[in-house]
Design a protein around this motif. Structure first.
Motif, short mmCIF file in Angstrom:
data_model
loop_
_atom_site.label_atom_id
_atom_site.label_comp_id
_atom_site.label_asym_id
_atom_site.label_seq_id
_atom_site.Cartn_x
_atom_site.Cartn_y
_atom_site.Cartn_z
N GLY A 43 5.35 -5.57 -15.93
CA GLY A 43 5.68 -6.16 -14.65
C GLY A 43 5.96 -5.10 -13.61
O GLY A 43 6.20 -3.94 -13.93
N ALA A 44 5.89 -5.51 -12.36
CA ALA A 44 6.26 -4.65 -11.23
C ALA A 44 7.24 -5.44 -10.38
O ALA A 44 7.32 -6.67 -10.48
N TYR A 45 7.98 -4.74 -9.53
CA TYR A 45 9.07 -5.38 -8.79
C TYR A 45 8.97 -5.12 -7.31
O TYR A 45 8.53 -4.04 -6.87
N LEU A 46 9.39 -6.11 -6.52
CA LEU A 46 9.48 -6.01 -5.07
C LEU A 46 10.85 -6.50 -4.62
O LEU A 46 11.40 -7.44 -5.23
N HIS A 47 11.37 -5.89 -3.56
CA HIS A 47 12.58 -6.45 -2.94
C HIS A 47 12.26 -7.84 -2.41
O HIS A 47 11.10 -8.16 -2.14
N ARG A 48 13.26 -8.65 -2.17
CA ARG A 48 13.07 -9.98 -1.59
C ARG A 48 13.00 -9.85 -0.07
O ARG A 48 13.79 -10.43 0.65
N SER A 49 12.05 -9.07 0.39
CA SER A 49 11.94 -8.75 1.81
C SER A 49 10.47 -8.75 2.22
O SER A 49 9.63 -8.12 1.57
N THR A 50 10.17 -9.46 3.31
CA THR A 50 8.77 -9.50 3.75
C THR A 50 8.27 -8.11 4.14
O THR A 50 7.09 -7.83 4.01
N ALA A 51 9.17 -7.24 4.59
CA ALA A 51 8.74 -5.87 4.94
C ALA A 51 8.18 -5.16 3.71
O ALA A 51 7.13 -4.51 3.78
N CYS A 52 8.85 -5.29 2.58
CA CYS A 52 8.36 -4.66 1.34
C CYS A 52 7.08 -5.33 0.87
O CYS A 52 6.16 -4.66 0.39
N TRP A 53 7.00 -6.65 1.01
CA TRP A 53 5.78 -7.37 0.61
C TRP A 53 4.59 -6.88 1.42
O TRP A 53 3.52 -6.64 0.89
N GLU A 54 4.80 -6.71 2.75
CA GLU A 54 3.71 -6.26 3.62
C GLU A 54 3.29 -4.83 3.28
O GLU A 54 2.10 -4.51 3.28
N ARG A 55 4.25 -3.97 2.99
CA ARG A 55 3.91 -2.59 2.63
C ARG A 55 3.11 -2.56 1.33
O ARG A 55 2.15 -1.80 1.20
N PHE A 56 3.49 -3.39 0.37
CA PHE A 56 2.75 -3.46 -0.89
C PHE A 56 1.33 -3.95 -0.64
O PHE A 56 0.37 -3.40 -1.18
N ALA A 57 1.19 -4.98 0.20
CA ALA A 57 -0.14 -5.55 0.48
C ALA A 57 -1.05 -4.53 1.17
O ALA A 57 -2.26 -4.54 0.96
N ALA A 58 -0.47 -3.65 1.99
CA ALA A 58 -1.27 -2.68 2.74
C ALA A 58 -1.73 -1.50 1.89
O ALA A 58 -2.68 -0.81 2.25
N ARG A 59 -1.06 -1.27 0.79
CA ARG A 59 -1.42 -0.13 -0.06
C ARG A 59 -2.70 -0.44 -0.85
O ARG A 59 -3.11 -1.58 -0.97
N LYS A 60 -3.26 0.62 -1.41
CA LYS A 60 -4.42 0.43 -2.28
C LYS A 60 -4.26 1.35 -3.48
O LYS A 60 -3.44 2.26 -3.47
N GLY A 61 -5.05 1.08 -4.49
CA GLY A 61 -5.04 1.96 -5.66
C GLY A 61 -4.17 1.43 -6.79
O GLY A 61 -3.85 0.26 -6.87
N VAL A 62 -3.79 2.37 -7.65
CA VAL A 62 -3.09 2.04 -8.89
C VAL A 62 -1.64 1.66 -8.60
O VAL A 62 -0.98 2.28 -7.78
#
Length: 93
Positions: A43-62
């Motif tokens: 599993g991987a983890y994200l904060h409960r924050s749309t800012a973190c969700w958006e940063r994750f979505a914008a990244r690419k790769g492994v």
């Protein structure tokens, strides 16, 4: 005696936080990313924050914690489903 608090790193911002404060997701058998607090596999983890969700979505790769490459489309679908479920929870309360 002090109890150990499990910590996890956010794949959005890179900060470490207590596991219970974060959202876990994993790769389903069909390759989709799914929010899953206790499911099998890595599993991987994200904060409960749309800012973190958006940063994750914008990244690419492994995604290191998943040990696999995740394309932007799959990341975007996960973020969209997280946003939708967050909206529903706000409407329910």
């Amino acid at each position: 005696p002090k109890h150990h608090t499990p910590l996890r790193r956010c794949v959005g911002c890179g900060q470490v936080a207590p596991k219970k404060e974060m959202l876990r997701f994993r790769v389903a058998d069909d390759g989709r990313l799914v929010a899953d607090p206790v499911g099998p596999g890595r599993g991987a983890y994200l904060h409960r924050s749309t800012a973190c969700w958006e940063r994750f979505a914008a990244r690419k790769g492994v995604v290191p914690s998943l040990r696999r490459n995740v394309d932007r489309a799959a990341r975007g679908r996960l973020v969209q489903s997280l946003k939708e479920s967050a909206k529903q929870k706000k409407l329910e309360t």
